[in-house]
Scaffold this active site. Structure first.
Site, PDB file in Angstrom:
ATOM      1  N   GLY A 208      35.898  14.635  34.458  1.00 40.09           N
ATOM      2  CA  GLY A 208      36.891  15.415  35.183  1.00 40.09           C
ATOM      3  C   GLY A 208      37.485  14.644  36.337  1.00 40.09           C
ATOM      4  O   GLY A 208      37.524  13.406  36.330  1.00 40.09           O
ATOM      5  N   SER A 209      37.924  15.368  37.336  1.00 39.37           N
ATOM      6  CA  SER A 209      38.650  14.768  38.451  1.00 39.37           C
ATOM      7  C   SER A 209      37.734  13.985  39.378  1.00 39.37           C
ATOM      8  O   SER A 209      36.521  14.224  39.441  1.00 39.37           O
ATOM      9  CB  SER A 209      39.366  15.857  39.253  1.00 39.37           C
ATOM     10  OG  SER A 209      38.423  16.663  39.940  1.00 39.37           O
ATOM     11  N   GLU A 232      32.440  10.674  34.714  1.00 33.23           N
ATOM     12  CA  GLU A 232      33.640   9.937  34.330  1.00 33.23           C
ATOM     13  C   GLU A 232      34.789  10.529  35.127  1.00 33.23           C
ATOM     14  O   GLU A 232      35.129  11.701  34.952  1.00 33.23           O
ATOM     15  CB  GLU A 232      33.905  10.061  32.830  1.00 33.23           C
ATOM     16  CG  GLU A 232      35.139   9.289  32.384  1.00 33.23           C
ATOM     17  CD  GLU A 232      35.699   9.784  31.077  1.00 33.23           C
ATOM     18  OE1 GLU A 232      36.927   9.983  30.999  1.00 33.23           O
ATOM     19  OE2 GLU A 232      34.909   9.999  30.134  1.00 33.23           O
ATOM     20  N   CYS A 269      42.210  10.346  29.580  1.00 38.19           N
ATOM     21  CA  CYS A 269      41.611   9.568  30.665  1.00 38.19           C
ATOM     22  C   CYS A 269      41.874   8.082  30.499  1.00 38.19           C
ATOM     23  O   CYS A 269      41.732   7.316  31.460  1.00 38.19           O
ATOM     24  CB  CYS A 269      40.111   9.844  30.742  1.00 38.19           C
ATOM     25  SG  CYS A 269      39.232   9.610  29.189  1.00 38.19           S
TER      26      CYS A 269
END
Length: 487
Positions: A208-209, A232, A269
């Site tokens: 995620g962020s 990640e 991503c």
């Protein structure tokens, strides 16, 4: 965009869920390779059987389209089956034996080493892959393969899909003989924060962020008993194109770049977010010609939709940045349109905090460079990324560039574009901070290593050793004995 409201899991409910995972952990730890592989394949079969139902729910909640989502189901079940073969093959255990040697200095006892599961694991789902990085995704598959029960924190962007997937997978595991508590789902930010701090949880995986991942990373590290947090996070995935590559195949490279940064409406991503191109080589014009006909689309969540134009605006307000193609979306627009921006290598070297911030959505930044020194200074400012790509031609002197790219990323490409991530034994999906919080991968067979810890048995009676370390098992399992590797 979300069809069903998130149900916040209460602390009492969380306690019951985590207790069930704790009770299941010894069964998973003691399970044989055949049992564990069978459980993973049963989960894969159940998800495949429910694909029509799950794809319909996912499309309603994410609007990613049935074709993309059906392919993602196949990737998800393929991951589960890959880890079944990893468990059966056995090298992930890192079985290592040193025989006793009283004549050594100092005298050496018999030592037998292996990897064992850490215990119950927390998994935080991603928004952009509602199957492959979600309830039954790679983190869950690798944790279960390691022998660790999983508690998944559902992503708020697809709650109904998360619930249904969890129901299907949990039921399939139990029907195949796995214990109750092998897989469970929680919802809500408060429950997620409590989950990563719960003493039963021994590791966590997150996609995620940067801001969300860093907050959870700090919670995991701040526990009385800190646990590994495999996050990640953000990644700009630099691309370098040499002058000779533009001259030889510029049109094909421009088309490939546009296809890659707009794939999934720029919500991968591994999107190539910053592309270093030779000044005045004509590549910007080639990219613009393809970008003007590229389609935009809806973004995954209201939050992402609102953040995209804000992110583009932050870049455009820098005095060095110009718009090469596309239009800046206005706040409130339902559809995100592709945008190509351009700047200079000098500006990137001076203001990387502004120009190299990840912008989630269909935008890429072309960075003009004038020569090797100009390129090197800008590349040195690039933060850690999941991927780096080099498009060059035979005869190009790219040794220095390649050295830099290897320092910046976990996967270096020499052909194609980074938005495809094969799920294989050799894949690595990770990179230096802020791409990830660790040196491990979240895709591929070695993702299992995150949820294992080493243990050594010294002078242990054969009958008390774990089954894989007994001589009868070692006859058919990969291992190293006295320094000699036996396949």
């Amino acid at each position: 965009m979300t069809s069903t409201a998130v149900r916040g899991t209460t602390l009492a409910e969380l306690a019951e869920i985590v207790a069930a995972a704790a009770a299941a952990a010894p069964v998973w730890r003691a399970s044989s390779a055949a049992e564990r592989a069978g459980w993973l394949r049963a989960a894969a079969d159940a998800v495949d059987a429910a694909a029509d139902e799950l794809v319909e729910i996912a499309d309603r909640e994410t609007r990613l389209g049935a074709a993309r989502l059906r392919g993602e189901v196949g990737r998800t079940t393929g991951q589960l089956r890959l880890f079944a073969t990893v468990v059966e093959e056995g090298s992930y255990l890192e079985l290592t034996i040193d025989g006793a040697d009283p004549s050594a200095t100092p005298p050496r006892p018999e030592l037998r080493r292996m990897l064992v599961p850490v215990g119950p694991v927390a998994v935080f789902s991603a928004s952009n892959f509602p199957f492959a990085f979600s309830v039954a995704g790679g983190d869950t598959a690798s944790a279960l393969a390691a022998g660790a029960p999983v508690v998944v924190k559902a992503h708020s962007g697809h709650p109904e899909l998360s619930r249904r997937t969890a129901e299907i997978v949990a039921a399939a595991l139990e029907e195949a003989g796995a214990p109750a508590g092998s897989l469970a789902l929680i919802e809500g930010r408060d429950a997620g924060n409590a989950l990563v701090q719960h003493p039963v949880i021994q590791a966590a995986g997150f996609t995620g962020s940067l801001s969300g991942g860093r907050a959870l990373f700090d919670l995991a590290s701040g526990r009385p008993d800190p646990i590994p947090f495999y996050g990640e996070l953000g990644s700009v995935n630099p691309v370098v194109v040499t002058p000779t590559a533009v001259a030889a195949r510029g049109a094909a490279l421009a088309q490939g770049l546009v296809g890659s940064f707009t794939l999934g409406v720029g919500q991968f991503c591994t999107k190539p977010g910053v592309v270093f191109v030779p000044r005045d080589a004509g590549f910007e014009e080639l990219v613009a010609s393809h970008a003007t006909s590229a389609a935009g689309g809806p973004l995954l969540t209201d939050r992402i939709t609102a953040a995209f134009p804000e992110g583009v605006d932050r870049l455009v307000t820098d005095p060095s940045v110009s718009v090469v193609a596309g239009a800046r979306s206005a706040a409130g627009d339902d559809l995100a349109q592709p945008v190509v921006l351009a700047t200079d290598a000098t500006a990137v070297a001076e203001r990387p905090d502004v120009l190299l911030e990840e912008c989630f959505g269909p935008v890429t930044l072309l960075v003009r460079y004038d020569g090797p020194d100009d390129l090197r200074r800008a590349l040195e400012a690039v933060p850690g990324s999941l991927t780096a790509t080099l498009h060059s031609e035979p005869g190009d002197d790219v040794a220095d560039v390649l050295d830099l790219l290897q320092l910046k990323a976990g996967r270096v490409l020499f052909a194609g574009w980074p938005t495809g991530v094969a799920v294989t034994w050799s894949q690595h999906h990770g990179g230096p901070w802020p791409a990830t919080t660790s040196l491990h991968t979240s895709v591929g067979a070695t993702a299992i290593r995150r949820f294992l810890r080493p243990i050594v048995f010294q002078d242990a009676p054969e009958a008390l050793l774990p089954e894989p370390l007994r001589d009868a098992s070692l006859e058919h399992l990969p291992h190293r004995r006295n320094g000699v590797l036996t396949a």
